[in-house]
Design an enzyme around this catalytic site. Structure first.
Site, PDB file in Angstrom:
ATOM      1  CG  PHE A 145       2.539  12.212  -4.419  1.00  0.00           C
ATOM      2  CD1 PHE A 145       1.681  13.302  -4.866  1.00  0.00           C
ATOM      3  CD2 PHE A 145       2.872  10.972  -4.751  1.00  0.00           C
ATOM      4  CE1 PHE A 145       0.782  12.816  -5.711  1.00  0.00           C
ATOM      5  CE2 PHE A 145       1.660  10.713  -5.623  1.00  0.00           C
ATOM      6  CZ  PHE A 145       0.798  11.249  -6.305  1.00  0.00           C
ATOM      7  CG  ASP A 229       4.864   6.450   1.270  1.00  0.00           C
ATOM      8  OD1 ASP A 229       5.453   5.448   0.371  1.00  0.00           O
ATOM      9  OD2 ASP A 229       3.872   7.206   0.782  1.00  0.00           O
ATOM     10  CE  LYS A 258       6.982   6.423  -7.124  1.00  0.00           C
ATOM     11  NZ  LYS A 258       6.573   7.041  -8.309  1.00  0.00           N
TER      12      LYS A 258
HETATM   13  N1  PLP Z   1       4.126   7.273  -1.749  1.00  0.00           N
HETATM   14  C1  PLP Z   1       4.947   7.864  -2.414  1.00  0.00           C
HETATM   15  C2  PLP Z   1       6.159   8.199  -1.692  1.00  0.00           C
HETATM   16  C3  PLP Z   1       5.008   8.256  -4.074  1.00  0.00           C
HETATM   17  O1  PLP Z   1       6.224   8.939  -4.514  1.00  0.00           O
HETATM   18  C4  PLP Z   1       4.029   7.724  -4.794  1.00  0.00           C
HETATM   19  C5  PLP Z   1       4.162   7.886  -6.272  1.00  0.00           C
HETATM   20  O2  PLP Z   1       4.709   8.741  -6.598  1.00  0.00           O
HETATM   21  C6  PLP Z   1       3.018   7.073  -4.021  1.00  0.00           C
HETATM   22  C7  PLP Z   1       2.852   6.796  -2.803  1.00  0.00           C
HETATM   23  C8  PLP Z   1       1.774   6.485  -4.934  1.00  0.00           C
HETATM   24  O3  PLP Z   1       2.238   5.582  -5.768  1.00  0.00           O
HETATM   25  P1  PLP Z   1       1.458   5.132  -6.972  1.00  0.00           P
HETATM   26  O4  PLP Z   1       1.309   6.173  -7.874  1.00  0.00           O
HETATM   27  O5  PLP Z   1       2.077   3.781  -7.605  1.00  0.00           O
HETATM   28  O6  PLP Z   1       0.020   4.828  -6.661  1.00  0.00           O
END
Ligand code: PLP
Length: 418
Positions: A145, A229, A258
C-alpha cells in the site's frame, strides 16, 4: 427557554450520508461508531464523554499521542509569526526541518522535499527515480500500500482499489514481498524498487532479517533506486528510528508522512541521497513543487516532533511495549486458534490475522464497546491492526489486550454463524 441538546451522532450521520460519503456513513453506523470530540495522549473522548484508548492511532499517525503539548506549543508560536509560506522568500523553518531530518535519517540521505501526505511523497519519489535514472519502470510488491493517487495506486496491490480507475499508469510491475528470487531480473531495466520495510496495510507482514540487505544488493547490481516507503513504519513506529535501521540499510530515497509531525499537522516528505537528487531534480529548481508543501506550521510541528521522539525515549518504549502487545496477542491466538490464525508485528504495529474476514465485524465493535479503537488493514481485511501512540503505557497495553480478548470471545461464541 434553553435549546434542546444537539444530537451530534445524528447530525454527523446525516451529514456523512448526504455530503461526505454515503456508503461509509452506513458502515460506520452499523459498527456503532461514535463521534470523536476531543483527544489527548492515547485517549479520544466521544460525544457522551466516554473515553477510548486509541489503538487504531489514525493508522499510525499519532506517534506522540494526540495533541502533544510541545508540538502544540511550537505550532502556536509559529502561527503567531506566520502560518503558510509566501513562497518567494527563504523559509527558515523548512530549512531547519530538512536539516534535522537529514541528521536523523540513515546514512547519507540528505536532501528532502516536503509535501502534505504519504501518497504525495510517493508520487515525488517515483518522479525523482524516473528523472534520475532515465528509466520508466517502477517495481513494487504484491499487497503493498503506497497511497491512492494515480501513481501510488499503480504500485499498490489491491484490485478493489485499482479496478474502477484502469488504465493505471504504464511501466509498473509487482513482485512477491519478502522474496528476492528473480528480483534482480525484475529490476534489470527499472528506475526503482519501492518497498515497505514492513508491509502495513498488506496485513502487517514482517520480512525476515536479510531481506532489505538483499534488496539493497539487487538495486546496486541493476542500477535501480531503492525507495523505502517508511510512511507508516518510520519515526519510531517499529521500535527503530526507521524500520530500515533494523538491518542497517541505507535506501536511495525514503518516503515519510504519518508520524512526521507527531500527529498535529498533515505533512509528508521524501529524502534522497545528494547524487540521486542532483541527477533527478538538480538542474531545474521548480521541476517538482507543492503550494502548501514545506509550510511553516507543518515544519515547526515536525521539528518539535523529531525532538520529542528522541528526547523522550519513545523508540525504546515502542520496542518494549510492542513486545508486550505482541506477546499478549500471541497468547490469545494460542487460546483461540479457531478465531485467530496468527499474531505478528514489529514494535507498535501489531496485526492479528483472523481465520475468517467476517469475525472482524464482531471483534472491532466489541473492542469499541470496551473502550478501545482498532482497525482493519486496508489491503487484507482479515487482519486487525493495533497501532497505539509510542507513549503508550504497560497498563494501557493490558487494557487493550483485555478488550481484544472480549472481542475474540464474542467471535468464538458466535462461531458457525458465518
Ligand atoms: N505508504 C504507506 C506505507 C502507507 O501506509 C500509506 C497510508 O496508509 C501511504 C503510503 C499513503 O499515505 P496517505 O494516506 O497519507 O496518502
Amino acid at each position: 427557554m434553553t435549546d434542546p441538546p444537539i444530537d451530534l451522532a445524528a447530525e454527523a450521520f446525516e451529514n456523512y450520508k448526504r455530503f461526505v460519503n454515503p456508503p461509509l456513513a452506513r458502515v460506520m453506523k452499523l459498527s456503532g461508531s461514535p463521534v470523536e470530540v476531543r483527544a489527548r495522549g492515547c485517549t479520544i473522548w466521544d460525544q457522551n464523554g466516554k473515553a477510548y484508548l486509541d489503538f487504531a492511532g489514525g493508522y499510525g499517525v499519532f506517534t506522540l499521542g494526540h495533541s502533544h503539548p510541545r508540538v502544540l506549543a511550537a505550532v502556536r508560536a509559529q502561527m503567531e509569526l506566520m502560518s503558510l509560506s509566501g513562497k518567494t522568500m527563504f523559509n527558515v523553518v523548512l530549512g531547519r526541518a530538512a536539516r534535522r531530518l537529514a541528521e536523523i535519517s540513515p546514512g547519507d540521505l540528505q536532501i528532502s522535499f516536503w509535501c502534505n501526505s504519504g501518497t504525495e511523497a510517493i508520487e515525488g519519489a517515483i518522479k525523482l527515480a524516473r528523472a534520475a535514472t532515465g528509466r520508466a519502470k517502477i517495481v513494487s510488491t504484491i499487497d503493498a500500500f503506497h497511497g491512492k493517487t494515480m501513481g501510488a495506486l499503480s504500485i499498490s496491490g489491491r484490485e478493489t482499489f485499482q479496478t474502477p480507475f484502469r488504465p493505471l499508469l504504464e511501466g509498473f510491475a509487482h513482485v512477491a514481498y519478502a522474496d528476492t528470487a528473480g528480483l534482480g531480473d525484475a529490476l534489470s531495466d527499472a528506475a526503482a524498487f519501492v518497498v515497505e520495510p514492513v508491509q502495513g496495510e498488506g496485513g502487517v507482514n514482517v520480512p525476515p532479517v536479510g531481506y532489505l540487505r538483499a534488496v539493497r544488493e539487487a538495486c546496486d547490481r541493476t542500477g535501480a533506486l531503492f525507495i523505502a516507503d517508511e510512511v507508516q513504519t518510520g519515526l519510531g513506529r517499529c521500535g527503530y528510528r526507521f524500520a530500515c535501521d533494523r538491518e542497517g540499510i541505507v535506501p536511495d530515497v525514503m518516503t515519510l508522512a504519518k508520524g512526521l509531525s507527531g500527529g498535529v499537522i498533515p505533512v509528508g516528505a521524501f529524502i534522497a541521497r545528494p547524487d540521486v537528487w542532483n541527477r533527478g531534480f538538480g538542474k531545474a529548481p521548480l521541476l517538482h513543487t507543492s503550494t502548501f508543501g514545506g509550510n511553516e506550521l507543518a515544519c515547526a510541528a515536525a521539528l518539535a516532533a523529531m525532538d520529542v521522539l528522541e528526547e523522550d525515549g519513545l523508540i525504546e518504549n515502542a520496542r518494549i511495549r510492542g513486545e508486550q502487545l505482541l506477546a499478549g496477542a500471541r497468547d490469545l491466538a494460542a487460546q483461540f486458534p479457531a478465531v485467530i490464525r496468527e499474531a505478528r508485528g514489529l514494535g507498535l504495529v501489531v496485526g492479528v490475522e483472523l481465520t475468517n474476514e467476517g469475525y472482524g465485524g464482531w471483534i472491532i465493535p466489541e473492542m469499541l464497546k470496551a473502550g478501545v479503537t482498532a482497525a482493519w488493514t486496508l489491503n487484507l481485511q482479515r487482519v486487525i491492526r493495533m497501532e497505539p501512540p509510542l507513549i503508550v503505557t504497560a497498563e494501557e497495553v493490558d487494557r487493550a489486550l483485555a478488550a481484544l480478548r472480549e472481542g475474540v470471545t464474542t467471535a468464538y461464541e458466535k462461531l458457525g454463524v458465518l
